[in-house]
Design a protein around this motif. Sequence first.
Motif, short mmCIF file in Angstrom:
data_model
loop_
_atom_site.label_atom_id
_atom_site.label_comp_id
_atom_site.label_asym_id
_atom_site.label_seq_id
_atom_site.Cartn_x
_atom_site.Cartn_y
_atom_site.Cartn_z
N VAL A 45 2.64 0.25 -5.42
CA VAL A 45 2.46 -1.08 -4.85
C VAL A 45 3.07 -1.14 -3.45
N ALA A 46 4.29 -0.64 -3.33
CA ALA A 46 4.96 -0.64 -2.02
C ALA A 46 4.17 0.16 -1.00
N ARG A 47 3.66 1.31 -1.43
CA ARG A 47 2.91 2.17 -0.50
C ARG A 47 1.59 1.53 -0.08
N HIS A 48 0.89 0.95 -1.03
CA HIS A 48 -0.40 0.33 -0.70
C HIS A 48 -0.22 -0.83 0.28
N VAL A 49 0.80 -1.64 0.09
CA VAL A 49 1.02 -2.77 1.00
C VAL A 49 1.31 -2.26 2.41
N ARG A 50 2.16 -1.25 2.51
CA ARG A 50 2.49 -0.70 3.82
C ARG A 50 1.24 -0.12 4.51
N HIS A 53 -1.22 -2.83 5.62
CA HIS A 53 -0.70 -3.49 6.81
C HIS A 53 -0.99 -2.65 8.05
N GLU A 54 -0.75 -1.34 7.95
CA GLU A 54 -1.01 -0.43 9.06
C GLU A 54 -2.49 -0.42 9.45
N LEU A 55 -3.36 -0.33 8.46
CA LEU A 55 -4.80 -0.29 8.73
C LEU A 55 -5.28 -1.62 9.31
N GLY A 72 -6.26 -11.05 9.51
CA GLY A 72 -6.30 -12.02 8.42
C GLY A 72 -7.11 -11.57 7.22
N GLN A 73 -7.93 -10.53 7.38
CA GLN A 73 -8.68 -9.98 6.26
C GLN A 73 -7.84 -9.03 5.41
N PHE A 74 -6.56 -8.93 5.73
CA PHE A 74 -5.62 -8.11 4.95
C PHE A 74 -5.74 -8.39 3.46
N TRP A 75 -5.90 -9.66 3.10
CA TRP A 75 -5.90 -10.03 1.69
C TRP A 75 -7.05 -9.37 0.92
N ARG A 76 -8.20 -9.23 1.58
CA ARG A 76 -9.31 -8.57 0.92
C ARG A 76 -9.01 -7.09 0.68
N GLY A 77 -8.45 -6.45 1.70
CA GLY A 77 -8.15 -5.03 1.59
C GLY A 77 -7.11 -4.73 0.53
N ILE A 78 -6.08 -5.57 0.42
CA ILE A 78 -5.02 -5.27 -0.54
C ILE A 78 -5.52 -5.50 -1.96
N VAL A 244 2.93 8.41 6.82
CA VAL A 244 3.86 7.30 6.68
C VAL A 244 3.62 6.30 7.81
N PRO A 245 3.41 5.00 7.49
CA PRO A 245 3.16 4.01 8.52
C PRO A 245 4.33 3.91 9.49
N SER A 246 4.01 3.50 10.73
CA SER A 246 5.06 3.44 11.75
C SER A 246 5.24 2.05 12.33
N LYS A 247 4.32 1.10 12.01
CA LYS A 247 4.36 -0.20 12.67
C LYS A 247 4.98 -1.25 11.76
N PHE A 248 6.29 -1.19 11.60
CA PHE A 248 6.96 -2.17 10.76
C PHE A 248 8.19 -2.73 11.47
N PRO A 249 8.02 -3.46 12.57
CA PRO A 249 9.18 -4.03 13.27
C PRO A 249 9.87 -5.06 12.39
#
Length: 262
Positions: A45-50, A53-55, A72-78, A244-249
Amino acid sequence: MPLTFETKAQGYDRRCRLQEATVDAGRAWALETFGMYGPTLRDEVARHVREEHELSLDAQDASGHRSASVYGQFWRGILERFEQFESLPGVVLVRPGGAPYRIPVINGVAVFPWRFASSGQTELTQTPFVTSPARFEAANLGGVALQEPLIDLEPPDPNLSEEELRLLDLFTSTTNAPEVSSSRMVIVAISSSVHGLHSVNWGEVWLTADGYVDWKSFHESLLRLQPTLPVSASPARTFTSGDVPSKFPAIDEQASDTSADG
């Protein structure tokens, strides 16, 4: 130091003590709630959310739009990513209320990923959850029968320690009691925007009379978990892998896409 893990499910109260245990409280809760593959689910779950978010950030950047509607289409992807949990043993996908998506039901517990806010200042209890018949049904699913696998495959190794296996046996013997009800839902509560992945918490929730949700008891942040390798029961069906995603400020800026998703 002994680990004490307390659970209060409808119809019974109990306290479990595992002497000199080193079981992480989050893994212990996942074991009790979802069974043998609970800790695997927690990591995935943690990996998929990260990764989603990156994609979503990449898609937003590629669009060149000032509006954050692409992100805003994040919700469909997750939601689509969570359908991949069907490859874990004992998982059934359910389409609540005729929704255009399916949610996994694991060990009788529905799991719903919900991007409830785009700002790090918004609390889960401040956003209405029941905004559609599908949401209401997702929070009130009855007993869902386990689906037998179509192919007899070797299940993946859950990678449990001896202490976790002992804890699992204790949980299983108790949660099989007839007093334990269904209609349980775990929310993966996500606050994110183009400015960052602000929070990812999961835990069991209860639905209030006015259509909001609140944590029942235990819940935890999944942002602290280290990325893990994908797990699959079959080489033909794997969870999405990637760098590993890199965009998590770690910032709490207000986002430009202010509507809740899903």
